[in-house]
Scaffold this active site. Structure first.
Site, PDB file in Angstrom:
ATOM      1  N   ASP A  89     -12.695  19.285 -24.618  1.00 22.46           N
ATOM      2  CA  ASP A  89     -11.797  19.104 -25.843  1.00 22.46           C
ATOM      3  C   ASP A  89     -10.251  18.880 -25.235  1.00 22.46           C
ATOM      4  O   ASP A  89      -9.636  18.640 -26.257  1.00 22.46           O
ATOM      5  CB  ASP A  89     -12.020  20.040 -26.670  1.00 22.46           C
ATOM      6  N   LYS A 141      -7.805  42.449 -25.467  1.00 20.22           N
ATOM      7  CA  LYS A 141      -7.839  41.081 -26.129  1.00 20.22           C
ATOM      8  C   LYS A 141      -9.249  40.772 -26.357  1.00 20.22           C
ATOM      9  O   LYS A 141      -9.887  40.299 -27.414  1.00 20.22           O
ATOM     10  CB  LYS A 141      -7.090  40.134 -25.483  1.00 20.22           C
ATOM     11  N   HIS A 183      -5.557  42.337 -21.399  1.00 25.68           N
ATOM     12  CA  HIS A 183      -6.673  41.193 -21.430  1.00 25.68           C
ATOM     13  C   HIS A 183      -8.104  41.640 -21.815  1.00 25.68           C
ATOM     14  O   HIS A 183      -8.626  41.283 -22.638  1.00 25.68           O
ATOM     15  CB  HIS A 183      -6.861  40.199 -20.220  1.00 25.68           C
ATOM     16  N   GLU A 224      -9.374  28.619 -30.547  1.00 23.57           N
ATOM     17  CA  GLU A 224      -8.229  29.220 -30.128  1.00 23.57           C
ATOM     18  C   GLU A 224      -7.123  29.708 -31.163  1.00 23.57           C
ATOM     19  O   GLU A 224      -6.850  30.620 -31.113  1.00 23.57           O
ATOM     20  CB  GLU A 224      -7.325  27.993 -29.337  1.00 23.57           C
ATOM     21  N   ASP A 260     -14.567  26.775 -25.463  1.00 20.26           N
ATOM     22  CA  ASP A 260     -13.346  26.851 -26.122  1.00 20.26           C
ATOM     23  C   ASP A 260     -12.682  25.528 -26.809  1.00 20.26           C
ATOM     24  O   ASP A 260     -12.464  24.868 -25.817  1.00 20.26           O
ATOM     25  CB  ASP A 260     -12.153  27.742 -25.752  1.00 20.26           C
ATOM     26  N   ASP A 290     -18.240  22.637 -22.069  1.00 19.97           N
ATOM     27  CA  ASP A 290     -17.092  23.455 -22.123  1.00 19.97           C
ATOM     28  C   ASP A 290     -17.308  24.293 -23.497  1.00 19.97           C
ATOM     29  O   ASP A 290     -18.009  23.904 -24.512  1.00 19.97           O
ATOM     30  CB  ASP A 290     -15.819  22.465 -22.468  1.00 19.97           C
ATOM     31  N   GLY A 346      -7.118  30.313 -18.887  1.00 19.90           N
ATOM     32  CA  GLY A 346      -7.526  31.851 -18.346  1.00 19.90           C
ATOM     33  C   GLY A 346      -6.342  32.719 -19.236  1.00 19.90           C
ATOM     34  O   GLY A 346      -5.305  32.666 -19.132  1.00 19.90           O
ATOM     35  N   LYS A 390      -5.551  35.886 -18.612  1.00 21.44           N
ATOM     36  CA  LYS A 390      -4.788  36.729 -17.848  1.00 21.44           C
ATOM     37  C   LYS A 390      -3.546  35.730 -17.364  1.00 21.44           C
ATOM     38  O   LYS A 390      -2.443  36.296 -17.279  1.00 21.44           O
ATOM     39  CB  LYS A 390      -5.369  37.388 -16.627  1.00 21.44           C
TER      40      LYS A 390
END
Ligand code: XBP
Ligand code: MG
Length: 254
Positions: A184, A86, A83, A19, A12, A10, A53, A55
């Site tokens: 995580d 971002k 998005h 985050e 993030d 993974d 996600g 969006k």
């Protein structure tokens, strides 16, 4: 148990703690740029992380935390535009070195490469974000370390659905029992276990209280020699950091 052939990571929260000080800040920059008075605090963002996600997270925010907002007719396009902005802000932050890899990640990746193990990524985040993180926080050219990078909208259903992991397994031509996943969060382990992958958890500030039932082990971090991890659940024997020997032991454990 089959021989371990691949490690699937993974992104993030696992490869890097992205985050709170990364994605959240980028969302707020995009909202400000669009002239919106939306401000996702650390606390609110922790609640919004229930949805994976970016969006999908914006829509979840509108549906649950900002129902008063007068929605434009083309709401999907509006959200997609926010998005995109971002993602621009987030990749710019990564290019400036805003987010480092978590302790032990580069060491474990290099141990695995030296041992001839295959590497893959299964993430909900956007592909541009993965390449920016790897290039700027791991090593130039490290995208090549990963045989498969399964990211974002490549699958119809994001985590906690298992799709992103099953897609990576199919692309690699491997069975779940030949691999092990690194995650995580609760959404992440539901996804990896849903794909029948043994899963190693390293928690972070937002996921420390998550339910990690079914994990092979739960750690506070991967650790480094001389910077021992803390075992939150499971058995690390006399290992002090997550090295390939411990990964293989966890993979073989029944
Ligand atoms: C974490 C996510 C992502 C990021 C934001 O993905 O759920 O949505 O929070 O990235 P993972 P995007 O833990 O699976 O790596 O805005 O690009 O979605
Ligand atoms: Mg994650």
């Amino acid at each position: 148990m089959s021989e371990l052939k691949a490690l699937i990571f993974d992104v993030d929260g696992t490869l890097a703690d992205t985050e709170r000080d990364g994605h959240r800040i980028a969302f707020n920059k995009a909202f400000a740029e669009a002239g919106l008075d939306w401000e996702w605090s650390e606390e609110l963002y922790g609640q919004l992380l229930a949805v994976t996600g970016g969006k999908e997270r914006i829509r979840y925010y509108l549906d649950n935390f900002n129902t008063a907002f007068e929605r434009p007719d083309a709401l999907d396009e509006f959200i997609a535009g926010l998005h995109k902005s971002k993602t621009k802000h987030y990749t710019q932050m990564l290019a400036k070195g805003a987010i480092p890899m978590r302790p032990g990640v580069k060491r474990l990746l290099n141990e695995a490469r030296a041992a001839g193990l295959r590497l893959a990524i299964s993430t909900t985040t956007t592909p541009e974000n993965v390449s920016a993180l790897l290039e700027h926080a791991l090593e130039k050219g490290s995208m090549e370390w990963f045989e498969v990078i399964a990211a974002g909208d490549i699958v119809p259903a994001k985590k906690p659905a298992p799709d992103i992991y099953t897609w990576a397994l199919e692309k690699m031509g491997l069975k779940a029992e030949e691999c092990i996943a690194f995650e995580d969060s609760r959404n992440g382990i539901l996804s990896s276990l849903g794909a029948e992958l043994k899963t190693i958890i390293t928690i972070n500030g937002y996921t420390a209280e998550d339910d990690f039932s079914g994990a092979a082990i739960v750690l506070d971090a991967m650790g480094e020699p001389g910077q021992a991890f803390t075992v939150i659940a499971g058995d690390a024997g006399d290992s002090e950091c997550l090295d390939l020997e411990l990964v293989k032991r966890l993979h073989n454990a029944s």
